[in-house]
Design a protein around this motif. Sequence first.
Motif, PDB file in Angstrom:
ATOM      1  N   LEU A 128      37.112 -24.797  15.348  1.00  0.00           N
ATOM      2  CA  LEU A 128      36.669 -25.487  14.134  1.00  0.00           C
ATOM      3  C   LEU A 128      35.336 -26.196  14.358  1.00  0.00           C
ATOM      4  O   LEU A 128      34.484 -26.224  13.471  1.00  0.00           O
ATOM      5  CB  LEU A 128      37.731 -26.502  13.685  1.00  0.00           C
ATOM      6  N   GLY A 129      35.180 -26.772  15.544  1.00  0.00           N
ATOM      7  CA  GLY A 129      33.925 -27.454  15.845  1.00  0.00           C
ATOM      8  C   GLY A 129      32.748 -26.514  15.765  1.00  0.00           C
ATOM      9  O   GLY A 129      31.713 -26.825  15.165  1.00  0.00           O
ATOM     10  N   PHE A 130      32.887 -25.323  16.357  1.00  0.00           N
ATOM     11  CA  PHE A 130      31.796 -24.349  16.294  1.00  0.00           C
ATOM     12  C   PHE A 130      31.581 -23.866  14.867  1.00  0.00           C
ATOM     13  O   PHE A 130      30.441 -23.683  14.424  1.00  0.00           O
ATOM     14  CB  PHE A 130      32.085 -23.156  17.207  1.00  0.00           C
ATOM     15  N   ALA A 131      32.676 -23.674  14.119  1.00  0.00           N
ATOM     16  CA  ALA A 131      32.546 -23.247  12.722  1.00  0.00           C
ATOM     17  C   ALA A 131      31.775 -24.287  11.915  1.00  0.00           C
ATOM     18  O   ALA A 131      30.932 -23.944  11.068  1.00  0.00           O
ATOM     19  CB  ALA A 131      33.928 -23.029  12.112  1.00  0.00           C
ATOM     20  N   GLY A 132      32.050 -25.560  12.186  1.00  0.00           N
ATOM     21  CA  GLY A 132      31.335 -26.621  11.477  1.00  0.00           C
ATOM     22  C   GLY A 132      29.853 -26.604  11.778  1.00  0.00           C
ATOM     23  O   GLY A 132      29.014 -26.756  10.870  1.00  0.00           O
ATOM     24  N   ILE A 133      29.494 -26.388  13.052  1.00  0.00           N
ATOM     25  CA  ILE A 133      28.089 -26.290  13.430  1.00  0.00           C
ATOM     26  C   ILE A 133      27.434 -25.115  12.712  1.00  0.00           C
ATOM     27  O   ILE A 133      26.319 -25.224  12.179  1.00  0.00           O
ATOM     28  CB  ILE A 133      27.945 -26.113  14.953  1.00  0.00           C
ATOM     29  N   ALA A 134      28.119 -23.975  12.682  1.00  0.00           N
ATOM     30  CA  ALA A 134      27.566 -22.782  12.034  1.00  0.00           C
ATOM     31  C   ALA A 134      27.324 -23.030  10.548  1.00  0.00           C
ATOM     32  O   ALA A 134      26.258 -22.691  10.014  1.00  0.00           O
ATOM     33  CB  ALA A 134      28.513 -21.597  12.234  1.00  0.00           C
ATOM     34  N   ALA A 136      26.816 -25.819   9.080  1.00  0.00           N
ATOM     35  CA  ALA A 136      25.781 -26.840   8.888  1.00  0.00           C
ATOM     36  C   ALA A 136      24.372 -26.289   9.059  1.00  0.00           C
ATOM     37  O   ALA A 136      23.450 -26.692   8.341  1.00  0.00           O
ATOM     38  CB  ALA A 136      26.016 -28.005   9.853  1.00  0.00           C
ATOM     39  N   VAL A 137      24.176 -25.348   9.995  1.00  0.00           N
ATOM     40  CA  VAL A 137      22.798 -24.969  10.338  1.00  0.00           C
ATOM     41  C   VAL A 137      22.406 -23.547   9.961  1.00  0.00           C
ATOM     42  O   VAL A 137      21.215 -23.238   9.873  1.00  0.00           O
ATOM     43  CB  VAL A 137      22.530 -25.169  11.842  1.00  0.00           C
ATOM     44  N   VAL A 138      23.384 -22.643   9.714  1.00  0.00           N
ATOM     45  CA  VAL A 138      23.028 -21.259   9.390  1.00  0.00           C
ATOM     46  C   VAL A 138      22.162 -21.142   8.136  1.00  0.00           C
ATOM     47  O   VAL A 138      21.207 -20.352   8.114  1.00  0.00           O
ATOM     48  CB  VAL A 138      24.305 -20.389   9.258  1.00  0.00           C
ATOM     49  N   PRO A 139      22.429 -21.894   7.044  1.00  0.00           N
ATOM     50  CA  PRO A 139      21.548 -21.785   5.877  1.00  0.00           C
ATOM     51  C   PRO A 139      20.075 -22.047   6.206  1.00  0.00           C
ATOM     52  O   PRO A 139      19.190 -21.368   5.674  1.00  0.00           O
ATOM     53  CB  PRO A 139      22.109 -22.857   4.926  1.00  0.00           C
ATOM     54  N   ASN A 140      19.813 -23.007   7.077  1.00  0.00           N
ATOM     55  CA  ASN A 140      18.430 -23.256   7.483  1.00  0.00           C
ATOM     56  C   ASN A 140      17.894 -22.111   8.326  1.00  0.00           C
ATOM     57  O   ASN A 140      16.723 -21.735   8.224  1.00  0.00           O
ATOM     58  CB  ASN A 140      18.339 -24.559   8.287  1.00  0.00           C
ATOM     59  N   LEU A 141      18.753 -21.552   9.169  1.00  0.00           N
ATOM     60  CA  LEU A 141      18.337 -20.470  10.050  1.00  0.00           C
ATOM     61  C   LEU A 141      17.957 -19.227   9.257  1.00  0.00           C
ATOM     62  O   LEU A 141      17.043 -18.485   9.635  1.00  0.00           O
ATOM     63  CB  LEU A 141      19.457 -20.145  11.036  1.00  0.00           C
ATOM     64  N   LEU A 142      18.627 -18.979   8.117  1.00  0.00           N
ATOM     65  CA  LEU A 142      18.359 -17.785   7.318  1.00  0.00           C
ATOM     66  C   LEU A 142      16.977 -17.813   6.673  1.00  0.00           C
ATOM     67  O   LEU A 142      16.462 -16.769   6.278  1.00  0.00           O
ATOM     68  CB  LEU A 142      19.437 -17.647   6.226  1.00  0.00           C
ATOM     69  N   THR A 143      16.380 -18.995   6.574  1.00  0.00           N
ATOM     70  CA  THR A 143      15.046 -19.097   5.982  1.00  0.00           C
ATOM     71  C   THR A 143      13.944 -18.865   6.993  1.00  0.00           C
ATOM     72  O   THR A 143      12.768 -18.849   6.640  1.00  0.00           O
ATOM     73  CB  THR A 143      14.855 -20.492   5.340  1.00  0.00           C
ATOM     74  N   VAL A 144      14.309 -18.683   8.256  1.00  0.00           N
ATOM     75  CA  VAL A 144      13.326 -18.506   9.320  1.00  0.00           C
ATOM     76  C   VAL A 144      13.025 -17.023   9.521  1.00  0.00           C
ATOM     77  O   VAL A 144      13.925 -16.187   9.462  1.00  0.00           O
ATOM     78  CB  VAL A 144      13.848 -19.127  10.645  1.00  0.00           C
ATOM     79  N   ASP A 145      11.767 -16.698   9.754  1.00  0.00           N
ATOM     80  CA  ASP A 145      11.365 -15.326  10.050  1.00  0.00           C
ATOM     81  C   ASP A 145      11.829 -14.971  11.460  1.00  0.00           C
ATOM     82  O   ASP A 145      11.285 -15.461  12.447  1.00  0.00           O
ATOM     83  CB  ASP A 145       9.844 -15.196   9.940  1.00  0.00           C
ATOM     84  N   ALA A 146      12.846 -14.103  11.545  1.00  0.00           N
ATOM     85  CA  ALA A 146      13.424 -13.769  12.850  1.00  0.00           C
ATOM     86  C   ALA A 146      12.402 -13.135  13.774  1.00  0.00           C
ATOM     87  O   ALA A 146      12.452 -13.302  14.995  1.00  0.00           O
ATOM     88  CB  ALA A 146      14.618 -12.831  12.666  1.00  0.00           C
ATOM     89  N   GLY A 147      11.464 -12.395  13.200  1.00  0.00           N
ATOM     90  CA  GLY A 147      10.455 -11.736  14.019  1.00  0.00           C
ATOM     91  C   GLY A 147       9.510 -12.696  14.699  1.00  0.00           C
ATOM     92  O   GLY A 147       8.829 -12.327  15.667  1.00  0.00           O
ATOM     93  N   ALA A 148       9.451 -13.930  14.187  1.00  0.00           N
ATOM     94  CA  ALA A 148       8.544 -14.920  14.761  1.00  0.00           C
ATOM     95  C   ALA A 148       9.183 -15.695  15.907  1.00  0.00           C
ATOM     96  O   ALA A 148       8.518 -16.516  16.550  1.00  0.00           O
ATOM     97  CB  ALA A 148       8.085 -15.902  13.678  1.00  0.00           C
ATOM     98  N   ILE A 149      10.474 -15.461  16.168  1.00  0.00           N
ATOM     99  CA  ILE A 149      11.174 -16.173  17.236  1.00  0.00           C
ATOM    100  C   ILE A 149      11.094 -15.356  18.522  1.00  0.00           C
ATOM    101  O   ILE A 149      11.612 -14.239  18.581  1.00  0.00           O
ATOM    102  CB  ILE A 149      12.658 -16.408  16.863  1.00  0.00           C
ATOM    103  N   PRO A 150      10.461 -15.887  19.567  1.00  0.00           N
ATOM    104  CA  PRO A 150      10.356 -15.143  20.828  1.00  0.00           C
ATOM    105  C   PRO A 150      11.731 -14.919  21.455  1.00  0.00           C
ATOM    106  O   PRO A 150      12.491 -15.865  21.645  1.00  0.00           O
ATOM    107  CB  PRO A 150       9.491 -16.064  21.704  1.00  0.00           C
ATOM    108  N   VAL A 151      12.032 -13.660  21.781  1.00  0.00           N
ATOM    109  CA  VAL A 151      13.332 -13.333  22.368  1.00  0.00           C
ATOM    110  C   VAL A 151      13.506 -14.018  23.721  1.00  0.00           C
ATOM    111  O   VAL A 151      14.586 -14.532  24.040  1.00  0.00           O
ATOM    112  CB  VAL A 151      13.486 -11.806  22.515  1.00  0.00           C
ATOM    113  N   TYR A 152      12.440 -14.049  24.522  1.00  0.00           N
ATOM    114  CA  TYR A 152      12.548 -14.661  25.847  1.00  0.00           C
ATOM    115  C   TYR A 152      12.887 -16.142  25.756  1.00  0.00           C
ATOM    116  O   TYR A 152      13.608 -16.676  26.605  1.00  0.00           O
ATOM    117  CB  TYR A 152      11.240 -14.457  26.631  1.00  0.00           C
ATOM    118  N   ALA A 153      12.380 -16.812  24.717  1.00  0.00           N
ATOM    119  CA  ALA A 153      12.665 -18.237  24.553  1.00  0.00           C
ATOM    120  C   ALA A 153      14.128 -18.451  24.174  1.00  0.00           C
ATOM    121  O   ALA A 153      14.757 -19.417  24.611  1.00  0.00           O
ATOM    122  CB  ALA A 153      11.748 -18.852  23.498  1.00  0.00           C
TER     123      ALA A 153
END
Length: 294
Positions: A128-134, A136-153
């Motif tokens: 449940l704790g992990f579900a709550g984190i997901a 809370a933050v996934v909606p913000n994550l969906l607005t981010v350009d995934a291609g701009a996130i360095p895989v190595y980072a």
Amino acid sequence: MTLDRLAPTIFVLLWSTGWVAAKYATLFADPLTFLAMRYAVAAVLFYFVCRVTGVSWPKGRTAIFHAIVSGMFLHGLYLGMLWWAIGQGVPASLSGIIAGLQPLMTGIAAAVLIGERLGASQRLGLLLGFAGIAIAVVPNLLTVDAGAIPVYAVVVNVLGMACVTAGTLYQKRFLKDGDLRAVAALQYVGALIVTVPAALMLENLRIVWGFGLFATLAWSVVGISMGAIALLLYLIRRGDVSKAASLIYLVPPLAAIEAAIIFGERLSLPMIVGTVIAVLGVYLTNRKVDRRRG
């Protein structure tokens, strides 16, 4: 109220301010450079506290070695990788999701490696704790350009989460005795062993001297490196590592609330709902259960 009851709440409140401090710190210094300064000051202050209060240092080279190694994992590798990854472009929301995996990994590893038993409600609490984190933050994550996130980072961020899991288990396994103030002083020596070479190799050692730097450094040292870490070490020693780790679930949502108040960042309905679910998960993980019924 006893310290056992107050410690979890105070720890979460103090530790969550690390996200705000990290945002301010980048204005005045490179991430690893700032962390090296923070660890150095914390080590010196803990050393003087130990001298003034007459604390006994760990006996034998083995005990000292274990304290230094745990510090390399808990502080040097974990925060160093986390701050560096965010500086390379990993969004705070994605970093929060990755951090949310840590209590789950710790719970599983604790059961396998040190025989820590989890009841049904505790296992449900971790999920449940992990579900709550997901939530809370996934909606913000969906607005981010995934291609701009360095895989190595992202990989480095995940490795950092694995390091704090390893450090937590190492602390529980090898540092069962000894004064926590002395242990903390040695742990920051371990953190410096990792952070200083990394800063020299990866950064320009940028520092903007001024009131802002000293104010941010003061809170990072006294409030987080001394206050929050001392409470975390106390919680690990007093209870199950999975219970202590589950408190990390509350940090990203609480940090989001603090960012909304301090920086004016938007506080969305998913953040509120996710926080409530995370709180429920932490409650289930930490509540006392009848071990006979598992």
